[in-house]
Scaffold this active site. Structure first.
Site, mmCIF file in Angstrom:
data_model
loop_
_atom_site.group_PDB
_atom_site.id
_atom_site.type_symbol
_atom_site.label_atom_id
_atom_site.label_comp_id
_atom_site.label_asym_id
_atom_site.label_seq_id
_atom_site.Cartn_x
_atom_site.Cartn_y
_atom_site.Cartn_z
ATOM 1 N N LYS A 13 34.801 28.697 37.713
ATOM 2 C CA LYS A 13 34.060 28.143 36.572
ATOM 3 C C LYS A 13 34.745 26.883 36.057
ATOM 4 O O LYS A 13 34.100 25.903 35.737
ATOM 5 C CB LYS A 13 33.998 29.145 35.405
ATOM 6 C CG LYS A 13 33.287 30.427 35.708
ATOM 7 C CD LYS A 13 33.154 31.288 34.460
ATOM 8 C CE LYS A 13 34.478 31.787 33.897
ATOM 9 N NZ LYS A 13 35.039 32.952 34.550
ATOM 10 N N ARG A 84 30.051 35.868 26.675
ATOM 11 C CA ARG A 84 30.516 36.979 27.481
ATOM 12 C C ARG A 84 29.831 38.280 27.077
ATOM 13 O O ARG A 84 30.060 39.308 27.697
ATOM 14 C CB ARG A 84 32.023 37.135 27.325
ATOM 15 C CG ARG A 84 32.818 36.328 28.351
ATOM 16 C CD ARG A 84 34.210 36.806 28.245
ATOM 17 N NE ARG A 84 35.160 36.485 29.269
ATOM 18 C CZ ARG A 84 35.742 35.325 29.491
ATOM 19 N NH1 ARG A 84 35.380 34.277 28.833
ATOM 20 N NH2 ARG A 84 36.684 35.209 30.391
ATOM 21 N N ARG A 123 47.311 31.860 41.926
ATOM 22 C CA ARG A 123 47.228 30.641 41.106
ATOM 23 C C ARG A 123 48.354 30.521 40.077
ATOM 24 O O ARG A 123 48.873 31.522 39.589
ATOM 25 C CB ARG A 123 45.858 30.495 40.463
ATOM 26 C CG ARG A 123 45.563 31.410 39.323
ATOM 27 C CD ARG A 123 44.133 31.176 38.826
ATOM 28 N NE ARG A 123 43.847 32.044 37.704
ATOM 29 C CZ ARG A 123 42.670 32.131 37.123
ATOM 30 N NH1 ARG A 123 41.654 31.423 37.546
ATOM 31 N NH2 ARG A 123 42.494 32.935 36.102
ATOM 32 N N ARG A 155 49.596 32.977 34.795
ATOM 33 C CA ARG A 155 49.071 33.461 33.520
ATOM 34 C C ARG A 155 49.437 34.931 33.353
ATOM 35 O O ARG A 155 49.430 35.685 34.317
ATOM 36 C CB ARG A 155 47.542 33.310 33.519
ATOM 37 C CG ARG A 155 47.084 32.044 32.868
ATOM 38 C CD ARG A 155 45.633 31.777 33.108
ATOM 39 N NE ARG A 155 44.752 32.890 32.778
ATOM 40 C CZ ARG A 155 43.427 32.814 32.841
ATOM 41 N NH1 ARG A 155 42.848 31.699 33.232
ATOM 42 N NH2 ARG A 155 42.688 33.849 32.535
ATOM 43 N N ARG A 166 39.040 42.925 34.280
ATOM 44 C CA ARG A 166 38.218 41.766 33.911
ATOM 45 C C ARG A 166 36.934 41.707 34.734
ATOM 46 O O ARG A 166 35.874 41.342 34.226
ATOM 47 C CB ARG A 166 39.041 40.476 34.066
ATOM 48 C CG ARG A 166 40.017 40.302 32.903
ATOM 49 C CD ARG A 166 41.148 39.379 33.245
ATOM 50 N NE ARG A 166 40.730 38.015 33.441
ATOM 51 C CZ ARG A 166 41.454 37.100 34.095
ATOM 52 N NH1 ARG A 166 42.619 37.430 34.599
ATOM 53 N NH2 ARG A 166 41.019 35.882 34.217
#
Ligand code: AMP
Length: 207
Positions: A13, A84, A123, A155, A166
């Site tokens: 996204k 969301r 990532r 993260r 998630r």
């Protein structure tokens, strides 16, 4: 021009929103980035983000209202990470209507779950300049930023356990939102496994 890019974690996204926003010369608003900023000074939000929990509709919608009233949003914006929940989709319509505006198009990005895990667990981001790295664009030196040599960090919510949660939260919450936009005739589903640049063309296609 108000575009919403939606999709589960690691569907790209952020990358697609950046490409589209640059092409249209409008800002990219990421509610995740906005909240990570707030979390630096707010322990409650920091804990919720670390646990992969959603922030309340009221808090996030208030933050969004402040942001879209800024001057650079006059011509439109690309929204990523919001709505969301169905409640947020409805709140957004009310918020936009208040200023005589409406969502132009909603693009749902889809990828296989295996790819989401591969992307998320690979990532990292530079703690100094904010540059991002991932499986398709790893740093030249492990743990170090190519641009400034800064330290790369993952993260705190990028773990296999939080990711499963998630993905599950996204599936549960997204169905009514997607139905809401499908009924309005503004939903487009996009295969996001590759070619992020196609987003500019897809944004201009008829649904
Ligand atoms: P993201 O960067 O979009 O994956 O968002 C990271 C985290 O920020 C999410 O797991 C949520 O905890 C929180 N978050 C981002 N956007 C929203 C939203 N629209 N409503 C509630 N929580 C959000």
């Amino acid at each position: 021009m108000i575009y919403i890019l939606t999709g589960g974690p690691a569907t790209g996204k952020g990358t697609r929103s950046d490409i589209l926003a640059n092409a249209l010369e409008i800002p990219h608003i990421s509610t995740g980035d906005m909240l990570r900023n707030v979390a630096k000074k707010n322990l409650e939000i920091r804990e919720k983000l670390s646990n992969g929990e959603l922030i309340s509709d009221e808090i996030i919608t208030d933050l969004l209202e402040q942001r879209i009233l800024e001057n650079d949003c006059k011509e439109g914006f690309v929204l990523d990470g919001y709505p969301r929940t169905l409640k947020q989709a409805e709140l957004l319509d009310v918020l936009l209507a208040k200023y005589g505006r409406a969502v132009t198009k909603v693009m749902e990005l889809t990828i296989p779950d295996e790819l989401a895990f591969k992307r998320i667990l690979g990532r990292s981001k530079c703690t100094h300049c904010g540059a991002s790295y991932g499986i398709d664009f790893p740093p030249k030196r492990k743990g170090r930023c190519d641009i400034c040599g800064g330290h790369l960090a993952v993260r705190t919510d990028d773990t296999a356990e939080t990711l499963s949660k998630r993905i599950e939260t996204y599936r549960e919450n997204s169905k009514p939102i997607l139905d809401y936009y499908r009924d309005k005739g503004i939903l487009m589903t996009v295969d996001a496994s590759a070619h992020p640049e196609r987003v500019v063309e897809e944004a201009q296609m008829e649904i």
